[in-house]
Write a protein that holds these residues in place. Structure first.
Motif, short mmCIF file in Angstrom:
data_model
loop_
_atom_site.label_atom_id
_atom_site.label_comp_id
_atom_site.label_asym_id
_atom_site.label_seq_id
_atom_site.Cartn_x
_atom_site.Cartn_y
_atom_site.Cartn_z
N ARG A 4 0.85 -1.19 0.00
CA ARG A 4 0.00 0.00 0.00
C ARG A 4 0.88 1.23 0.00
O ARG A 4 1.95 1.24 0.60
CB ARG A 4 -0.93 0.00 1.19
CG ARG A 4 -1.86 -1.23 1.15
CD ARG A 4 -3.10 -1.12 1.95
NE ARG A 4 -3.94 0.02 1.77
CZ ARG A 4 -4.89 0.15 0.84
NH1 ARG A 4 -5.06 -0.79 -0.05
NH2 ARG A 4 -5.65 1.22 0.82
N TYR A 5 0.43 2.26 -0.69
CA TYR A 5 1.14 3.53 -0.76
C TYR A 5 0.41 4.52 0.12
O TYR A 5 -0.81 4.65 0.03
CB TYR A 5 1.18 4.02 -2.20
CG TYR A 5 1.83 5.37 -2.38
CD1 TYR A 5 3.21 5.49 -2.43
CD2 TYR A 5 1.07 6.53 -2.49
CE1 TYR A 5 3.82 6.72 -2.60
CE2 TYR A 5 1.67 7.76 -2.66
CZ TYR A 5 3.04 7.85 -2.71
OH TYR A 5 3.64 9.07 -2.87
N SER A 13 -4.20 6.26 1.99
CA SER A 13 -3.41 5.18 1.41
C SER A 13 -4.24 4.47 0.36
O SER A 13 -5.47 4.51 0.38
CB SER A 13 -2.95 4.21 2.49
OG SER A 13 -4.06 3.54 3.04
N ASP A 16 -0.62 0.09 -4.04
CA ASP A 16 0.53 0.67 -4.72
C ASP A 16 0.80 -0.08 -6.03
O ASP A 16 1.28 -1.20 -6.04
CB ASP A 16 1.76 0.61 -3.82
CG ASP A 16 2.93 1.37 -4.40
OD1 ASP A 16 2.70 2.22 -5.28
OD2 ASP A 16 4.07 1.14 -3.95
N ARG A 21 -0.70 5.10 -8.47
CA ARG A 21 0.17 6.14 -7.96
C ARG A 21 0.20 7.33 -8.92
O ARG A 21 0.12 8.48 -8.51
CB ARG A 21 1.58 5.61 -7.76
CG ARG A 21 2.45 6.60 -7.00
CD ARG A 21 3.85 6.16 -6.84
NE ARG A 21 3.97 5.02 -5.95
CZ ARG A 21 5.10 4.69 -5.36
NH1 ARG A 21 6.18 5.39 -5.57
NH2 ARG A 21 5.16 3.64 -4.58
#
Length: 170
Positions: A4-5, A13, A16, A21
């Motif tokens: 996860r980003y 979040s 990812d 992104r």
């Protein structure tokens, strides 16, 4: 589930991957949040210059609110706000000039603040006619009985702790 980003600017979040992104980093919400973050650290002179070029927001002046908020292209600063900002900019410029001239401008240190505070407190205590008694030590409500407390949480004995001679700390 995968990695996860987490975006610190947006405080959110998401999964990812390159597509997510890229979509997030080019999104309007992210760009606004990023701009707001960096605006917190802008120089007062730059803010003043930008606000002086803007026209005042009529809706904000009439109601105190604007539907566009920080995205409004008009200025939400009052005349008093602009004067305060201008005074701040002039003070910063004077300080820079003094530093360039080599004048000794003492930085504000914690020691200076503590010294001024001690002087202020000592004068305040000398002015007060009634001597204050120290408040008796009381345990917070809901604590266990005194005999169950560890020594570090027990009240100090009258007269303070006995420190044996020759005791070295550390």
């Amino acid at each position: 589930m995968g990695k996860r980003y987490f975006c610190d600017y947006c405080d959110r979040s998401f999964q990812d991957n390159l597509h997510n992104r890229k979509k997030h980093l080019n999104g309007v919400q992210h760009l606004r949040a990023k701009r707001l973050w960096y605006d917190l650290f802008r120089d007062a002179a730059a803010i003043l210059q930008e606000e002086q070029t803007k026209k005042p927001c009529r809706k904000f002046l009439q109601t105190g609110q604007c539907d566009f908020g920080s995205n409004c292209r008009f200025s939400h600063m009052t005349e008093q706000d602009l004067e305060k900002l201008s005074a701040q900019v002039q003070g910063e410029q004077r300080l820079k000039e003094l530093q360039q001239e080599g004048a000794d401008v003492p930085p504000g240190t914690i020691e200076d603040w503590l010294e001024k505070r001690a002087k202020r407190l000592s004068t305040a205590q000398s002015i007060s006619a009634l001597p204050e008694k120290p408040a008796p030590f009381q345990y917070p409500p809901g604590w266990p009985p005194l005999q169950d407390l560890p020594p570090s949480l027990q009240a100090p004995p009258p007269g303070g702790w006995h420190i044996p001679p020759g005791l070295q700390w550390g």
